[in-house]
Design an enzyme around this catalytic site. Structure first.
Site, PDB file in Angstrom:
ATOM      1  NE  ARG A  16       2.046  13.193  -6.519  1.00 29.54           N
ATOM      2  CZ  ARG A  16       3.306  13.184  -5.762  1.00 29.54           C
ATOM      3  NH1 ARG A  16       4.051  12.666  -6.021  1.00 29.54           N
ATOM      4  NH2 ARG A  16       2.968  13.976  -4.405  1.00 29.54           N
ATOM      5  CG  ASP A  33      -2.033  -0.880   1.396  1.00 32.55           C
ATOM      6  OD1 ASP A  33      -2.209  -1.387   0.555  1.00 32.55           O
ATOM      7  OD2 ASP A  33      -2.840  -1.280   2.420  1.00 32.55           O
ATOM      8  CE1 TYR A  61      -0.707   6.259  -7.065  1.00 36.02           C
ATOM      9  CE2 TYR A  61      -0.308   6.718  -5.114  1.00 36.02           C
ATOM     10  CZ  TYR A  61      -0.653   6.623  -6.779  1.00 36.02           C
ATOM     11  OH  TYR A  61      -0.071   7.811  -6.841  1.00 36.02           O
ATOM     12  CG  HIS A  78       4.957   7.391 -13.391  1.00 34.11           C
ATOM     13  ND1 HIS A  78       4.467   7.818 -11.656  1.00 34.11           N
ATOM     14  CD2 HIS A  78       5.017   8.050 -13.887  1.00 34.11           C
ATOM     15  CE1 HIS A  78       5.033   8.900 -11.486  1.00 34.11           C
ATOM     16  NE2 HIS A  78       5.289   9.150 -13.609  1.00 34.11           N
ATOM     17  CE  LYS A  91      -0.815   1.662 -10.698  1.00 31.81           C
ATOM     18  NZ  LYS A  91       0.684   2.191 -10.991  1.00 31.81           N
TER      19      LYS A  91
END
Length: 182
Positions: free
Chosen positions: A59, A48, A131, A62, A71
């Site tokens: 952000r 986590d 996440y 990715h 995720k």
């Protein structure tokens, strides 16, 4: 808890039903049995993580090469525009961009299967994103694509107020496609 499919193959949106009264609210944020009914198992080695971003921060975008990572993403505080790009060369939705609003009012959770690029923009003064990831971080497998890549044409709703140096200098979608198909 309702589970919805999204436009990108394998992506699921978990929509809980908060119970609200004069005290506030209570909601189940995740249920492994319901996830399993939809073929999702984040495994026992899940980690986590949480990020905190200020308004306008981007952000992403990715991803991970190799086995990738699955995720489950949610906004624990505030709101974000969450963005996914299918970077799985064999996928019928390869290259598709899809966006979702995640916030602390509706409590949606986004299941992101391995092989997708992921990013978000903070839409509130403070946005905390949580996440749950199915495997430990492997920095050597990190991938990144520029958040403003013209081919992806992601429509960020707010001016970008902050972005990391890594994200600012990330490569293009065309370069990543060539790498993935090599």
């Amino acid at each position: 808890m309702e589970v919805r499919t999204a436009g990108i193959d394998g992506v699921r949106v978990f929509v809980p039903t908060p119970h609200r009264d004069d005290r506030g609210l209570f909601t189940r944020t995740f249920d492994t049995a319901i996830a399993a009914e939809h073929g999702i198992d984040l495994g026992p080695a899940a980690q986590d993580s949480q990020s905190r971003s200020r308004y306008g921060t981007v952000r992403g975008m990715h991803g991970r090469r190799g086995a990738g990572e699955a995720k489950l993403v949610r906004a624990a505080h505030g709101a974000v525009l969450d963005v996914l790009v299918d970077a799985r060369p064999g996928s019928s939705t390869f290259g598709r961009v899809e966006t979702f609003r995640l916030d602390d009012e509706d409590f949606w959770h986004l299941y992101v299967p391995p092989g997708l690029l992921h990013g978000f923009q903070a839409l509130t003064e403070v946005a905390d994103v949580c996440y749950r990831i199915d495997r430990p971080h492997a920095p050597g497998e990190d991938l990144a694509v520029a958040h403003d890549d013209p081919e992806l044409a992601i429509a960020w709703p707010e001016p970008v107020t902050a972005i990391s140096e890594r994200d600012r200098t990330a490569g293009s979608w065309a370069d990543l496609r060539a790498l993935l198909r090599a």
